[in-house]
Design an enzyme around this catalytic site. Structure first.
Site, short mmCIF file in Angstrom:
data_model
loop_
_atom_site.label_atom_id
_atom_site.label_comp_id
_atom_site.label_asym_id
_atom_site.label_seq_id
_atom_site.Cartn_x
_atom_site.Cartn_y
_atom_site.Cartn_z
CB VAL A 233 -0.98 0.00 1.20
CG1 VAL A 233 -1.80 1.27 1.23
CG2 VAL A 233 -1.89 -1.23 1.13
CB VAL B 234 10.35 5.90 7.73
CG1 VAL B 234 11.10 5.01 8.72
CG2 VAL B 234 10.80 7.34 7.87
CD GLU C 183 -13.15 6.36 3.33
OE1 GLU C 183 -13.67 5.25 3.46
OE2 GLU C 183 -13.76 7.42 3.47
N GLY D 250 -11.08 -0.94 1.95
CA GLY D 250 -10.06 -0.47 1.01
C GLY D 250 -10.42 0.81 0.28
CB ILE E 173 -15.53 1.19 -0.77
CG1 ILE E 173 -15.30 -0.04 -1.66
CG2 ILE E 173 -16.96 1.69 -0.90
CD1 ILE E 173 -16.16 -1.23 -1.27
CD GLU F 105 -3.87 -8.15 5.33
OE1 GLU F 105 -2.82 -7.69 5.77
OE2 GLU F 105 -4.66 -7.47 4.65
CG ASP G 281 -9.26 -7.97 7.24
OD1 ASP G 281 -8.34 -7.16 7.50
OD2 ASP G 281 -10.06 -7.81 6.29
CE LYS H 253 -10.72 -4.79 6.03
NZ LYS H 253 -10.66 -5.71 4.89
N1 HSE Z 1 -6.76 -8.80 3.07
C1 HSE Z 1 -7.85 -7.88 3.10
C2 HSE Z 1 -8.93 -8.38 2.17
C3 HSE Z 1 -7.49 -6.49 2.67
O1 HSE Z 1 -8.77 -9.43 1.57
O2 HSE Z 1 -9.96 -7.74 2.06
C4 HSE Z 1 -7.00 -5.66 3.76
O3 HSE Z 1 -7.87 -5.66 4.85
#
Ligand code: HSE
Length: 440
Positions: free
Chosen positions: A16, A45, A131, A136, A138, A192, A203, A207
């Site tokens: 990213v 960095v 955001e 991601g 959106i 990931e 994950d 979110k």
């Molecule tokens: N690995 C995540 C996904 C993206 O597949 O949506 C980052 O959160």
């Protein structure tokens, strides 16, 4: 805003980070034309200063010394793309204390320490923008912050993990086994580095916690979300679901009722094929937000990947430079954790519909035994399917769908069914989510 300069320090030059550098360097003119602001990527960095990331970085910008950002008072914003919840937290705290805004894509950090970090930001008269942490590319946080500001947010349904959606879509459309589909998702760069948090629902839960906290205004954390992953979803169940008109999705669901009682869960769920969210396939994400005045709205796009996520990070940088994020961040308030706990519904009391699959003996009296157990647990049957079979063991698959039922009752019934001598393998159970009608 003519001639204003905004200096950016980027921490983390991975996937990213490379996308953010690429946009800031290569699309500088577009950003200037749209905002009047000159965005300068002052420092990057990263411990690795030698690998070619495919982005031409000006001399002197890339360094392994965090102080190059921390001690440079002219840098306005630090972008935290380190990931994890330890060193990323320290960097975020130090940057805020050093008088810099922070942009982060780190949902795990926010789901665990968000409230504390937001407070630290306010104490230092700075803002945290996030955001990129949810879905991601959106702009779903912007939608909540701005476009939907006139609404009491009542529901969020989302496909919040592209890896899981890619895997479930592949299993469903290509009849691929879970490990094959996961391997492909990793090769395509959706998962990931360690895909555990993708496939176990963690994950998505990070979110959902960030979004629900923001949307409902309570201190909500990762631990408040009931989480189930997709590891146990089988092709057999997916195919039975298809026969009944359902598509499987890993859904993050946050609901708030009229008494302000909140339920939060991430579950593999069957959704009717004709729902829009069922059509969201491959690595795409979709988030449906229901507001008291606007009704149903839906946001669709890429929830992962270098440039989509970088697009969200850069939008946060721009919003900070324009002063928009800071204004709304200053107004942000959360009802405290103790208050939130009083409003969180336990998963046990959640009512939903369920799909149950049993491998049962093909002989007289089987259905009455199954029916007895369901009745004993207050479960009303909505539909039943049994396939004619001539397996050597003389067993057949039996599929049952239920009417609205408490989770706790289904869990107890599944256990009791599994203990019946006429049931030959552990029953499987998948929630059926009926998306409510849009009634404003
Ligand atoms: N690995 C995540 C996904 C993206 O597949 O949506 C980052 O959160």
């Amino acid at each position: 805003m003519k001639n204003k300069k905004f200096k950016v320090g980027l921490i983390g030059f991975g996937t990213v980070g490379s996308g953010v550098a690429k946009i800031l360097l290569e699309d500088k003119d577009i950003l200037k034309a749209k905002t009047g602001i000159d965005f300068e990527l002052a420092k990057i960095v990263d411990l690795d200063t030698t690998t070619d990331r495919g982005v031409k970085v000006p001399d002197g910008v890339l360094t392994d010394d965090i102080n190059a950002i921390l001690k440079d008072e002219s840098i306005d914003v630090a972008i935290e793309l380190v990931g994890g919840t330890t060193i990323a937290k320290t960097f975020t705290e130090n940057m805020l204390k050093a008088g810099k805004h922070v942009v982060t894509a780190n949902k795990a950090l926010l789901a665990k320490h968000g409230i504390e970090l937001y407070k630290l930001a306010k104490d230092n008269d700075k803002a945290i923008a996030f955001e990129a942490s949810c879905a991601g590319g959106i702009p779903v946080v912007l939608a909540l912050r701005s476009g939907l500001v006139a609404n009491n947010i009542q529901r969020i349904y989302g496909i919040l993990n592209g890896t899981c959606n890619y895997i479930l879509t592949s299993m469903s459309s290509k009849n691929e086994d879970f490990p094959v589909a996961l391997k492909k998702a990793q090769e395509l760069g959706y998962a990931e580095a360690d895909p555990t948090l993708d496939i176990n629902g963690g994950d998505s839960a990070h979110k959902l916690a960030v979004l629900a906290s923001y949307a409902f205004g309570y201190e909500i954390e990762f631990d408040d979300v009931w989480v189930d992953g997709i590891e146990k979803v089988s092709i057999e169940d997916i195919n039975w679901g298809k026969k009944m008109g359902y598509t499987i999705k890993l859904l993050g669901i946050a609901e708030k009722d009229n008494d302000e009682m909140i339920s939060l869960r991430v579950v593999p769920a069957f959704v009717a094929n004709d729902e829009i969210i069922s059509q969201v396939s491959g690595p795409f994400n979709a988030v449906s937000i229901f507001g008291s005045n606007v009704g149903e709205t839906m946001y669709y796009g890429r929830g992962a990947g270098m440039l989509p996520t970088a697009s969200a990070v850069v939008s946060d940088i721009v919003e900070l430079a324009l002063g928009n994020s800071k204004n709304t961040f200053d107004a942000l308030e959360f009802k405290p954790k103790e208050e939130a706990q009083k409003h969180l519904l336990k998963i046990d009391s959640l009512k939903s519909r369920f799909y149950i699959r049993l491998q049962a003996a093909d002989k007289a009296g089987v259905f009455s035994k199954i029916g007895d157990i369901l009745a004993k647990h207050n479960i009303s049957i909505s539909g039943v399917l049994q396939q004619e079979g001539n397996s050597p063991e003389n067993t057949v698959p039996v599929i049952i769908t239920t009417h609205l039922t408490k989770q706790i009752d289904v869990a107890a019934a599944i256990k009791a069914l599994g203990e019946l001598d006429i049931v030959s393998s552990e029953p499987t159970c998948i929630e059926i989510v009926d998306i409510p009608n849009d009634e404003v």
